[in-house]
Design an enzyme around this catalytic site. Structure first.
Site, mmCIF file in Angstrom:
data_model
loop_
_atom_site.group_PDB
_atom_site.id
_atom_site.type_symbol
_atom_site.label_atom_id
_atom_site.label_comp_id
_atom_site.label_asym_id
_atom_site.label_seq_id
_atom_site.Cartn_x
_atom_site.Cartn_y
_atom_site.Cartn_z
ATOM 1 N N TYR A 143 0.832 -1.199 0.000
ATOM 2 C CA TYR A 143 0.000 0.000 0.000
ATOM 3 C C TYR A 143 0.871 1.255 0.000
ATOM 4 C CZ TYR A 143 -4.402 2.497 0.716
ATOM 5 O OH TYR A 143 -5.508 3.302 0.560
ATOM 6 N N LYS A 158 -3.707 8.358 3.189
ATOM 7 C CA LYS A 158 -5.010 8.057 3.790
ATOM 8 C C LYS A 158 -5.030 8.404 5.284
ATOM 9 C CE LYS A 158 -7.319 6.310 0.251
ATOM 10 N NZ LYS A 158 -8.533 6.959 -0.291
#
Length: 259
Positions: A160, A167
Site C-alpha cells: 500500500y 489516507k
C-alpha cells in the site's frame, strides 16, 4: 433494488464524486442513496470516462451529471455553482477519489518522489477540503461529508506504501473538519472499506493476494461489496445517525479487529 417504505432520505440532495464504472465504490454509494430516496448528482473525470458514467446516471435518474477533475478548480467551481442554481442546497457529499503516480506507488515509500507524494496528497486528501469549502455554503440546514479511506492508514498493509500516509492524512482531515463544521450542523466521516476489486485498487501489487487474505481473516467469512459500503455511508447521512461525527467507519466484515 431494495424497496424502502417511507425512505429516510426522501428529498435529500446528494453529490457523489468518483464514479468510474459499475464496480466503483462511488457507484455503490450512489445506488444506496438513491434507494433511500435521495436525488443524486454524479461527476465523471473526463470525456473518456463519460460513456461509462452516463448510463449509470441514467439508471438512477441522476438530474445532474458533470465533469470533475479535482485538480481543476474551475470545474469544481462550475459544479457547485450548478448545484446551487439547480438545487439551492446540498445534504451530503461523497468524495471517492484517490490517485498516486504508478512509479511512486509501486516502488516503496522510501523511493517515492516529492512531486508524486505531493500530487497523491493533493488529489486524495486536499481535494476533499476544497470540496468541503464549496459544499458548506449549500448545507444551510446542516449535512454530512464523506471521504473514502482504507485500513492501510492505520496499519502497515504490504504494497500500500505511499497511500498509507496519504489516507492517514485524510482520516485526520475528516476529524478536524468534523470539529470545525460541527457548529454548523455538518458532520464528517471517513469510510474505510475492506479491499474491493475496483479500478483504483488494480494499481496495487499482489492485490489478489490481499483480497484472499482479507476474506480468510474476516470474522463474517467473506468480503464486502460496494453496496455494503454504500448502505453504511447512506445510513450515516440519515437522521438515525444525527449525533455521529468524526468517525472512521470500517465496512470490512470485521477484518480490522483481527491481530
Amino acid at each position: 433494488m431494495v424497496q424502502v417504505p417511507n425512505p429516510p432520505l426522501s428529498g435529500a440532495r446528494v453529490l457523489v464524486v468518483g464514479v468510474a464504472n459499475e464496480d466503483s465504490i462511488a457507484w455503490g454509494c450512489a445506488r444506496a442513496f438513491h434507494e433511500l430516496g435521495a436525488d443524486v448528482a454524479l461527476t465523471y473525470l473526463n470525456e473518456k470516462a463519460r460513456p461509462h458514467a452516463a448510463p449509470l446516471a441514467e439508471r438512477i435518474g441522476a438530474p445532474i451529471l458533470m465533469p470533475l477533475d479535482v485538480e481543476n478548480d474551475g470545474q469544481m467551481d462550475a459544479l457547485f455553482a450548478h448545484i446551487g442554481k439547480e438545487w439551492g442546497r446540498l445534504d451530503a457529499v461523497v468524495h471517492s477519489v484517490a490517485y498516486a503516480p504508478k512509479e511512486d506507488l509501486q516502488n516503496g515509500l522510501i523511493h517515492s518522489s516529492a512531486p508524486g507524494f505531493a500530487r497523491a496528497m493533493d488529489i486524495s486528501c486536499h481535494s476533499f477540503i476544497r470540496m468541503a469549502r464549496r459544499a458548506v455554503p449549500l448545507m444551510k440546514e446542516g449535512g454530512t461529508l464523506f471521504a473514502m479511506s482504507y485500513d492501510g492508514a492505520n496499519r502497515v498493509v504490504p504494497n500500500y506504501d505511499l497511500m498509507g500516509p496519504v489516507k492517514a492524512a485524510l482520516e485526520a482531515t475528516c476529524r478536524y473538519l468534523a470539529y470545525e463544521l460541527g457548529p454548523q450542523g455538518i458532520r464528517v466521516h471517513a469510510i474505510s472499506p475492506g479491499p474491493l476489486k475496483t479500478r483504483a485498487a488494480s494499481g496495487l501489487k499482489d492485490f489478489d493476494l490481499l483480497l484472499a487474505e482479507a476474506a480468510g481473516r474476516a470474522p463474517i467469512g467473506e468480503l464486502v461489496d460496494i453496496m455494503d459500503v454504500g448502505f453504511a455511508t447512506a445510513y450515516l447521512a440519515t437522521p438515525y445517525a444525527r449525533r455521529l461525527s468524526g468517525n472512521t467507519v470500517y465496512v470490512d466484515g470485521g477484518v480490522h479487529i483481527m491481530a
